[in-house]
Scaffold this active site. Structure first.
Site, PDB file in Angstrom:
ATOM      1  N   HIS A  10       0.610  -1.253   0.014  1.00 13.14           N
ATOM      2  CA  HIS A  10       0.002  -0.001   0.022  1.00 13.14           C
ATOM      3  C   HIS A  10       0.820   1.356  -0.102  1.00 13.14           C
ATOM      4  O   HIS A  10       1.957   1.091  -0.525  1.00 13.14           O
ATOM      5  CB  HIS A  10      -0.860  -0.004   1.161  1.00 13.14           C
ATOM      6  CG  HIS A  10      -1.479  -1.183   1.161  1.00 13.14           C
ATOM      7  ND1 HIS A  10      -2.593  -1.566   0.332  1.00 13.14           N
ATOM      8  CD2 HIS A  10      -1.405  -2.348   1.869  1.00 13.14           C
ATOM      9  CE1 HIS A  10      -3.279  -2.993   0.741  1.00 13.14           C
ATOM     10  NE2 HIS A  10      -2.175  -3.569   1.705  1.00 13.14           N
ATOM     11  N   GLU A  24      -2.196   0.203   7.862  1.00 11.58           N
ATOM     12  CA  GLU A  24      -1.383  -0.780   7.424  1.00 11.58           C
ATOM     13  C   GLU A  24      -0.420  -0.080   6.786  1.00 11.58           C
ATOM     14  O   GLU A  24       0.593  -0.499   7.055  1.00 11.58           O
ATOM     15  CB  GLU A  24      -2.119  -1.523   6.524  1.00 11.58           C
ATOM     16  CG  GLU A  24      -1.318  -2.631   5.757  1.00 11.58           C
ATOM     17  CD  GLU A  24      -2.218  -3.666   4.996  1.00 11.58           C
ATOM     18  OE1 GLU A  24      -3.245  -3.347   4.627  1.00 11.58           O
ATOM     19  OE2 GLU A  24      -1.543  -4.791   4.283  1.00 11.58           O
ATOM     20  N   HIS A  79       2.700  -7.134   4.808  1.00 13.11           N
ATOM     21  CA  HIS A  79       1.067  -6.666   4.843  1.00 13.11           C
ATOM     22  C   HIS A  79       0.792  -6.771   6.315  1.00 13.11           C
ATOM     23  O   HIS A  79       1.197  -7.575   7.249  1.00 13.11           O
ATOM     24  CB  HIS A  79       0.180  -7.403   3.871  1.00 13.11           C
ATOM     25  CG  HIS A  79       0.374  -7.151   2.784  1.00 13.11           C
ATOM     26  ND1 HIS A  79      -0.387  -5.937   1.838  1.00 13.11           N
ATOM     27  CD2 HIS A  79       1.412  -7.210   1.580  1.00 13.11           C
ATOM     28  CE1 HIS A  79      -0.163  -5.880   0.850  1.00 13.11           C
ATOM     29  NE2 HIS A  79       1.010  -6.581   0.549  1.00 13.11           N
ATOM     30  N   GLU A 145       1.242 -11.645   6.566  1.00 15.31           N
ATOM     31  CA  GLU A 145       0.230 -10.937   6.967  1.00 15.31           C
ATOM     32  C   GLU A 145       0.461 -11.133   8.614  1.00 15.31           C
ATOM     33  O   GLU A 145       0.176 -12.113   9.228  1.00 15.31           O
ATOM     34  CB  GLU A 145      -1.275 -11.428   6.646  1.00 15.31           C
ATOM     35  CG  GLU A 145      -1.531 -11.632   4.996  1.00 15.31           C
ATOM     36  CD  GLU A 145      -2.140  -9.875   4.927  1.00 15.31           C
ATOM     37  OE1 GLU A 145      -2.036  -9.052   5.616  1.00 15.31           O
ATOM     38  OE2 GLU A 145      -2.592  -9.971   3.534  1.00 15.31           O
TER      39      GLU A 145
HETATM   40 ZN   LIG Z   1      -2.373  -5.155   2.754  1.00 11.56          ZN
END
Ligand SMILES: [Zn+2]
Length: 233
Positions: A10, A24, A79, A145
């Protein structure tokens, strides 16, 4: 020289997952910075490139293209999860992947396991998905993640710098083990009365900056007698 490519997810107009006052896009930059510090402190024999080190947006295909054009040996996309679950998971592409990809993911995963145990953070396991950065990259690629930003228990971990650093260090160790990076040699020095970093640096013909890089978090104005520090060689 092995080439490590880190892809903080991102950025810019794309905040990624949002929850509990956290974004995030900012958390993944922190994780990436911890990874870079850990790699620089502990290993040699690599160069490193990133998608971004600031709050900027790149498309998924731009990220993969950048890594491919550079000829990276390994790719990690960093992430933070969302959707109401809890725990850590990592991904490889769900199409055909090389044995190197499987090996790389296993090395990362096994480094993360003790950190999950230490923080009582659920291991959701080794997963596969058709994520663009995994599909479009030519080299072994893993997407991590770390936790769920919209789950209070996980968000509290994401607000804990020690947890972020421990996870980032585990990611970095996984990469280093997979690439078989040489461990950076260093000398351990025990602080004596009257020492300053400047004096120690002079003694070992290194710079104060090199000592600081090898000892993350060291406070030059608060050295303690008996404290052990690393002198990079
Ligand atoms: Zn992400």
């Amino acid at each position: 020289m092995k080439k490590i490519y880190l892809d903080a997810g991102h950025g810019g107009k794309d905040s990624g997952a949002v929850g509990n006052g956290l974004l995030e896009k900012n958390l993944v930059l922190k994780l990436q910075q911890y990874m870079i510090s850990f790699l620089n402190t502990n290993y040699t024999g690599f160069t490193l490139q990133t998608t971004r080190t600031t709050d900027t947006f790149l498309s998924l295909s731009e990220r993969a293209s950048k890594a491919n054009a550079w000829g990276a040996d390994v790719f990690m996309s960093i992430h933070v999860n969302a959707g109401g679950g809890t725990g850590y998971e990592d991904y490889i592409y769900n199409g055909s992947v090389s044995s190197a990809t499987v090996n790389y993911r296993n090395r990362v995963h096994e480094q993360v396991i003790p950190v999950l145990a230490a923080y009582n953070h659920t291991n959701r396991g080794k997963k596969a998905a058709n994520f663009a950065v995994l599909r479009l990259t030519n080299m072994p690629a893993v997407l991590t993640e770390i936790a769920f930003i919209d789950t209070t228990k996980d968000a509290n971990l994401l607000k804990n710098e020690a947890f972020l650093q421990a996870m980032a260090n585990a990611y970095a160790r996984g990469i280093a083990v997979y690439l078989n990076l040489p461990v950076r040699q260093s000398t351990v020095y025990t602080i004596q009365a009257g020492d300053t970093l400047y004096k120690i640096a002079r003694m070992y013909s290194v710079t104060v900056q090199q000592i600081q890089a090898a000892n993350p978090g060291i406070d030059p104005s608060a050295l303690q007698i008996g404290q052990q520090i690393r002198i990079p060689s």
